[in-house]
Write a protein that holds these residues in place. Structure first.
Motif, mmCIF file in Angstrom:
data_model
loop_
_atom_site.group_PDB
_atom_site.id
_atom_site.type_symbol
_atom_site.label_atom_id
_atom_site.label_comp_id
_atom_site.label_asym_id
_atom_site.label_seq_id
_atom_site.Cartn_x
_atom_site.Cartn_y
_atom_site.Cartn_z
ATOM 1 N N MET A 1 0.840 -1.200 0.000
ATOM 2 C CA MET A 1 0.000 0.000 0.000
ATOM 3 C C MET A 1 0.868 1.241 0.000
ATOM 4 O O MET A 1 1.817 1.354 0.753
ATOM 5 N N ARG A 3 1.509 4.889 1.015
ATOM 6 C CA ARG A 3 1.009 5.775 2.059
ATOM 7 C C ARG A 3 1.623 7.145 1.854
ATOM 8 O O ARG A 3 2.840 7.294 1.802
ATOM 9 N N PRO A 127 -0.953 0.976 8.233
ATOM 10 C CA PRO A 127 -2.139 1.205 7.398
ATOM 11 C C PRO A 127 -3.246 1.864 8.220
ATOM 12 O O PRO A 127 -3.591 1.398 9.310
ATOM 13 N N TYR A 129 -6.455 1.982 8.000
ATOM 14 C CA TYR A 129 -7.655 1.212 8.307
ATOM 15 C C TYR A 129 -7.387 0.193 9.416
ATOM 16 O O TYR A 129 -8.289 -0.124 10.202
ATOM 17 N N ALA A 160 -13.006 1.410 0.707
ATOM 18 C CA ALA A 160 -11.699 0.942 1.173
ATOM 19 C C ALA A 160 -11.690 -0.565 1.386
ATOM 20 O O ALA A 160 -10.671 -1.228 1.172
ATOM 21 N N HIS A 163 -11.058 -1.796 -2.006
ATOM 22 C CA HIS A 163 -9.772 -1.332 -2.540
ATOM 23 C C HIS A 163 -8.596 -2.077 -1.912
ATOM 24 O O HIS A 163 -7.650 -2.460 -2.611
ATOM 25 N N TYR A 164 -8.654 -2.294 -0.597
ATOM 26 C CA TYR A 164 -7.547 -2.949 0.092
ATOM 27 C C TYR A 164 -7.753 -4.460 0.244
ATOM 28 O O TYR A 164 -6.828 -5.158 0.672
ATOM 29 N N THR A 166 -9.710 -6.057 2.442
ATOM 30 C CA THR A 166 -9.626 -6.390 3.867
ATOM 31 C C THR A 166 -10.517 -7.580 4.212
ATOM 32 O O THR A 166 -11.532 -7.831 3.558
#
Length: 298
Positions: A1, A3, A127, A129, A160, A163-164, A166
């Protein structure tokens, strides 16, 4: 990711002043000397410290969450000369405005206090989140029932998750009722120690010089090219109105037409103060839609 942490944030010389309390936010012009405004909470600092010094007319302004502003006007509780909302969709959904000028955009960011454990983690590259999923972290956000920033926060969390990739649904796992604060008071909660992290508009963080994490455009609601992606998220307001994700865009309309209100409206929607207070003004803004009065759109 990837950042991105913003470099040294611009620190405003003036902190946001509290909006005045309007006696009904009357549209009466008082002999042409006073113009009343009801605006989105995230514009409060810019209006008080940027617009007010830039106009000769005396202003009466009040700031609330945009959905609340729209309801106050729609219900007849307030009758301002100028109404400005942080979501142009609310002009159609709640106000049935005859015309609107879109004049600025924004982006969502994750603001943090570097002197907290959560802030130290974010500054160190954790991260964002994952930090928000920690039960010990105090998050600040606004109420989605009264404020576009509130439901845009939920849109961001939903986007998100995808997108990530999770394991947990961030829109379900992160929000709690005790995190909600009025938009005009959200970032000030850092000063009282009430919150460690907040999801806010970029201009709000820059106005007070707070550290923040830039979010990718796929989830920060700033990129017109990704409008279709944003539209996958939605939220139902208490009155049954469904709002969908879209590019953040501020809109304004003039309700009581007179030379003083036109002068204020023009400066409000085209003034250089907007970028000075952290908003983005695309090259094609302001752009107008609806039955715009003669002389408004040049």
């Amino acid at each position: 990711m990837r950042r991105d942490v913003a470099g040294p944030s611009r620190r405003a010389l003036l902190s946001a002043l509290p909006a005045c309390v309007l006696a009904g936010c009357s549209g009466a012009l008082g002999g042409g000397e006073t113009v009343s405004m009801l605006v989105a909470g995230s514009l409060n600092d810019a209006v008080e410290n940027g617009l007010r010094p830039a106009v000769d007319t005396r202003l009466q302004s009040a700031a609330h969450g945009s959905a609340e502003v729209a309801r106050l006007v729609a219900d007849g509780a307030k009758d301002p000369d100028i109404v400005t909302l942080a979501d142009v969709a609310l002009f159609d959904a709640l106000l049935s405005a005859e015309w609107v000028a879109e004049f600025a955009t924004n982006a969502l960011v994750v603001v943090y206090d570097p002197d907290t454990v959560a802030g130290d983690r974010l500054a160190g590259g954790a991260p964002w989140y994952e930090v928000l999923l920690d039960d010990d972290v105090s998050l600040g956000r606004t109420d989605p029932d009264v404020d576009p920033l509130g439901y845009r926060t939920l849109f961001c969390l939903a986007l998100a998750t995808d997108h990530y990739g999770t394991d947990r649904d961030l829109r379900e796992a992160v929000p709690r009722p005790d995190q909600r604060y009025p938009e005009t008071q959200l970032v000030s909660q850092f000063e009282t120690g009430a919150i460690d992290v907040a999801i806010a508009y970029r201009n709000m963080a820059e106005a007070r010089g707070y550290d923040y994490v830039d979010l990718p455009p796929e989830i920060d609601l700033s990129d017109p090219a990704l409008a279709d992606r944003y539209g996958a998220a939605s939220y139902e307001l208490p009155d049954g109105t469904v709002v969908s994700g879209d590019v953040i865009s501020y809109g304004s309309t003039l309700r009581h037409d007179a030379p003083p209100t036109r002068d204020v409206f023009e400066t409000h929607t085209t003034g250089a103060y907007l970028t000075e207070f952290g908003f983005t003004v695309p090259d094609d803004y302001p752009r107008y839609r609806g039955n715009v009065p003669d002389g408004i759109a040049n």
